[in-house]
Design a protein around this motif. Structure first.
Motif, PDB file in Angstrom:
ATOM      1  N   MET A 124       0.824  -1.206   0.000  1.00 50.24           N
ATOM      2  CA  MET A 124       0.000   0.000   0.000  1.00 50.24           C
ATOM      3  C   MET A 124       0.861   1.260   0.000  1.00 50.24           C
ATOM      4  O   MET A 124       0.569   2.242  -0.684  1.00 50.24           O
ATOM      5  CB  MET A 124      -0.945  -0.018   1.201  1.00 50.24           C
ATOM      6  CG  MET A 124      -2.055  -1.055   1.100  1.00 50.24           C
ATOM      7  SD  MET A 124      -2.843  -1.451   2.693  1.00 50.24           S
ATOM      8  CE  MET A 124      -3.348   0.153   3.276  1.00 50.24           C
ATOM      9  N   LEU A 125       1.948   1.239   0.769  1.00 54.25           N
ATOM     10  CA  LEU A 125       2.866   2.378   0.783  1.00 54.25           C
ATOM     11  C   LEU A 125       3.483   2.579  -0.590  1.00 54.25           C
ATOM     12  O   LEU A 125       3.571   3.715  -1.086  1.00 54.25           O
ATOM     13  CB  LEU A 125       3.961   2.144   1.824  1.00 54.25           C
ATOM     14  CG  LEU A 125       5.087   3.189   1.879  1.00 54.25           C
ATOM     15  CD1 LEU A 125       4.537   4.546   2.300  1.00 54.25           C
ATOM     16  CD2 LEU A 125       6.184   2.738   2.826  1.00 54.25           C
ATOM     17  N   ALA A 126       3.924   1.495  -1.231  1.00 50.83           N
ATOM     18  CA  ALA A 126       4.576   1.599  -2.536  1.00 50.83           C
ATOM     19  C   ALA A 126       3.664   2.229  -3.571  1.00 50.83           C
ATOM     20  O   ALA A 126       4.122   2.968  -4.453  1.00 50.83           O
ATOM     21  CB  ALA A 126       5.028   0.215  -3.004  1.00 50.83           C
ATOM     22  N   SER A 127       2.367   1.955  -3.493  1.00 51.04           N
ATOM     23  CA  SER A 127       1.433   2.453  -4.508  1.00 51.04           C
ATOM     24  C   SER A 127       0.830   3.801  -4.162  1.00 51.04           C
ATOM     25  O   SER A 127       0.056   4.345  -4.955  1.00 51.04           O
ATOM     26  CB  SER A 127       0.304   1.428  -4.713  1.00 51.04           C
ATOM     27  OG  SER A 127      -0.429   1.235  -3.511  1.00 51.04           O
ATOM     28  N   SER A 128       1.158   4.364  -3.004  1.00 49.35           N
ATOM     29  CA  SER A 128       0.602   5.662  -2.621  1.00 49.35           C
ATOM     30  C   SER A 128       1.018   6.724  -3.633  1.00 49.35           C
ATOM     31  O   SER A 128       2.198   6.832  -3.984  1.00 49.35           O
ATOM     32  CB  SER A 128       1.089   6.060  -1.231  1.00 49.35           C
ATOM     33  OG  SER A 128       0.631   5.151  -0.263  1.00 49.35           O
ATOM     34  N   VAL A 132       1.551   9.843  -3.452  1.00 46.62           N
ATOM     35  CA  VAL A 132       2.591  10.785  -3.054  1.00 46.62           C
ATOM     36  C   VAL A 132       3.974  10.146  -3.136  1.00 46.62           C
ATOM     37  O   VAL A 132       4.940  10.794  -3.551  1.00 46.62           O
ATOM     38  CB  VAL A 132       2.299  11.348  -1.642  1.00 46.62           C
ATOM     39  CG1 VAL A 132       2.377  10.249  -0.581  1.00 46.62           C
ATOM     40  CG2 VAL A 132       3.270  12.473  -1.300  1.00 46.62           C
ATOM     41  N   LEU A 133       4.102   8.864  -2.787  1.00 44.38           N
ATOM     42  CA  LEU A 133       5.405   8.211  -2.885  1.00 44.38           C
ATOM     43  C   LEU A 133       5.749   7.910  -4.335  1.00 44.38           C
ATOM     44  O   LEU A 133       6.917   8.001  -4.731  1.00 44.38           O
ATOM     45  CB  LEU A 133       5.435   6.929  -2.051  1.00 44.38           C
ATOM     46  CG  LEU A 133       6.787   6.185  -2.049  1.00 44.38           C
ATOM     47  CD1 LEU A 133       7.927   7.108  -1.622  1.00 44.38           C
ATOM     48  CD2 LEU A 133       6.735   4.965  -1.135  1.00 44.38           C
ATOM     49  N   VAL A 134       4.754   7.558  -5.150  1.00 44.25           N
ATOM     50  CA  VAL A 134       5.012   7.365  -6.579  1.00 44.25           C
ATOM     51  C   VAL A 134       5.584   8.650  -7.176  1.00 44.25           C
ATOM     52  O   VAL A 134       6.545   8.625  -7.951  1.00 44.25           O
ATOM     53  CB  VAL A 134       3.719   6.952  -7.304  1.00 44.25           C
ATOM     54  CG1 VAL A 134       3.922   6.944  -8.817  1.00 44.25           C
ATOM     55  CG2 VAL A 134       3.269   5.567  -6.843  1.00 44.25           C
ATOM     56  N   ALA A 135       4.997   9.794  -6.789  1.00 41.64           N
ATOM     57  CA  ALA A 135       5.501  11.075  -7.292  1.00 41.64           C
ATOM     58  C   ALA A 135       6.908  11.343  -6.787  1.00 41.64           C
ATOM     59  O   ALA A 135       7.797  11.747  -7.566  1.00 41.64           O
ATOM     60  CB  ALA A 135       4.550  12.197  -6.873  1.00 41.64           C
TER      61      ALA A 135
END
Length: 562
Positions: free
Chosen positions: A142-146, A148-151
């Motif tokens: 879930m963190l990896a696909s967030s 904001v983190l993708v950006a």
């Protein structure tokens, strides 16, 4: 909400092949790469922060001065040098391997990509002791696909690398809190060294999170028996020793200006006012969370009431202490940007995943859970419509890649909502992370790089190369679009001019010069050129959309007519 770790593949993660379920770290790395590599090499340097960081690093590499931070002719005394060192090392390695050059933006992005991967792996590694193996895997996915983190994984700046240090530090902190008697001196040293690295990345932000978490837990528990396990007596000096040499060097090199500008200018201005018009009301981060944490925000929002009821459970307690006090600080600070709360996302995703993987939750959604699902659907379709609209506005025509976005978003919503309606919350969360892969790929690879009006600086550099080949960066000046991406595309010696009057004076100062004048400065430029008796010749135009200012701009290229 604590779930024991199974020793065999779990059917609740059936969206993954069994081989990857047996190798969760490999699965997470592959997921990160699938989510983050689209657009990584094709997106041009973005304004403003990415281009500032990358240009400062490029000037470090070219000058050999790894102490001072400069962008063009200006000292950049705002952030420590840690990210620039990582980016410089990345550039040197890429050039040594002959895979790219310092003129490419993607080598500067590699520390963000690797930092994001390390943050995801740290969330899984230490999350296992907090919420169990299955929930830790889901939380890391879930963190990896967030969003904001993708950006951030696509941008050459500090926040993804900072997230890695905070996730590691809080993972170690959680072990000291839960099992202080088993916390070793080596783990304590790792904790303080990681915090020292975070200071070199973004100053006090990294240490703030465990400090506030520790204070919160000490007050709530009426004691801190875990503090001795962290060995602060020698740990604090170790953290200072890790960061102090550069701070001493930069203080000497700038005669103290770094501390005056970084603390008095940058940090205090962000606390007291909305720097660069990035203000927001209290509650901004809560209101924007549904977008920033897409596609998993709905699970986290659904899980928070249950997490609060479970706050006496030590693993849940330390996760809440990770989130709540720092979140309140970020809400109180006047300058607000969605990525500021990113260091809290590992804990939020673990709380959401623990709720989703709890067997007692396997029941059809209640009304308030359906509300969060509706919110998820609205955000997904809204982002897709925004991408479609951008194609129409920028290109004035339908664009093939953009036409894929809405169907992919609809498929994501349909499959995730279907699993949720059956009460398969864990499967819904994992499907959201996996189905975000084609959606992000369509946007970041097929759509955004091809929206040419957004990318003014690369087109400006190409026009200069065609119309004035061999022009040195120092012989070029620009007004009307003085963005850091221009320096990165053309060279740090290029002159960023404030007015059309300055542009005419710059052009009059040498026979080989070229100046770019924005349409808003054209009148002043022509008036000053007439006053100086300067004959000018237009050699090209570049029109685009300045997304940092939200307006269209036309740049006219002039050289002396004589």
């Amino acid at each position: 909400m604590h779930i024991s770790a199974p020793s065999s593949p779990d059917r609740s993660l059936g969206a993954l092949p069994e081989a990857l379920q047996r190798r969760p770290r490999l699965a997470l790395v592959l997921l990160c790469l699938a989510l983050w590599l689209p657009g990584f090499f094709t997106l041009p340097a973005t304004d403003r922060d990415e281009s500032r960081f990358a240009q400062a690093t490029k000037q470090m590499v070219e000058s050999g001065d790894y102490v001072r931070i400069r962008v063009g002719e200006e000292e950049r005394n705002k952030k420590p040098a840690g990210i620039h060192w990582l980016q410089a090392a990345s550039v040197h390695l890429v050039e040594a391997a002959q895979l790219g050059t310092r003129r490419d933006i993607w080598p500067y992005r590699l520390p963000s990509l690797l930092g994001g991967i390390l943050a995801v792996l740290a969330t899984f590694h230490w999350g296992r002791s907090l919420v169990g193996r299955r929930a830790a895997f889901l939380g890391a996915a879930m963190l990896a696909s967030s969003l904001v983190l993708v950006a951030e994984a696509h941008i050459a700046k500090t926040d993804a690398a900072l997230l890695a240090t905070v996730a590691a530090a809080m993972g170690l902190f959680s072990q000291a809190y839960l099992r202080p008697e088993r916390f070793t001196a080596r783990q304590a040293a790792g904790f303080w060294l990681v915090l020292g690295a975070s200071v070199l990345l973004k100053g006090p932000v990294g240490p703030m999170v465990p400090l506030l978490a520790g204070i919160t837990l000490a007050i709530a528990d009426r004691g801190a028996p875990w503090l001795r396990a962290l060995r602060p007596g020698w740990g604090l000096p170790l953290m200072v020793a890790a960061a102090a040499p550069w701070f001493v060097a930069i203080g000497i090199a700038t005669d103290g200006r770094f501390f005056e500008q970084a603390v008095g200018g940058d940090m205090l201005s962000k606390i007291g006012s909305g720097e660069e018009k990035h203000g927001g009301p209290p509650g901004f981060y809560l209101l924007s969370f549904a977008i920033a944490a897409f596609p998993s925000a709905w699970i986290v929002l659904t899980a928070l009431p249950a997490a609060w009821r479970d706050r006496l459970n030590p693993p849940t307690r330390v996760l809440l202490a990770w989130v709540v006090p720092s979140w309140l600080v970020f809400e109180a600070v006047q300058t607000k940007l969605p990525h500021y709360t990113l260091p809290l996302y590992p804990a939020l995703m673990l709380l959401g995943a623990a709720w989703a993987m709890d067997p007692l939750r396997h029941m059809p959604p209640r009304w308030w859970q359906r509300v969060t699902l509706w919110l998820f659907g609205l955000v997904a379709l809204g982002l897709a419509v925004a991408a479609e609209a951008a194609c129409w506005v920028m290109l004035q025509e339908p664009f093939g890649g953009g036409l894929l976005v809405l169907p992919l978003a609809a498929l994501l919503v349909w499959l995730v909502a279907g699993s949720a309606r059956r009460g398969a919350w864990g499967r819904a969360g994992l499907l959201g992370a996996l189905l975000a892969v084609p959606l992000y790929a369509a946007v970041l690879e097929a759509v955004v790089p091809r929206l040419e009006p957004l990318w003014i600086a690369p087109r400006l550099a190409a026009t200069l190369a065609a119309r004035s080949p061999g022009l040195l960066p120092g012989e070029f000046g620009i007004t009307g679009h003085s963005e850091p991406s221009v320096l990165f595309a053309i060279g740090g010696e290029a002159r960023l001019l404030r007015t059309g009057t300055e542009a005419a004076q710059f052009l009059a100062g040498g026979t080989g010069r070229v100046v770019a004048v924005g349409n808003r400065a054209e009148g002043d430029f022509e008036h000053e050129a007439t006053t100086l008796g300067l004959s000018v010749q237009e050699i090209g135009q570049v029109t685009g959309f300045n997304y940092t200012r939200g307006r269209w701009v036309t740049l006219m290229l002039f050289r002396r007519g004589d």
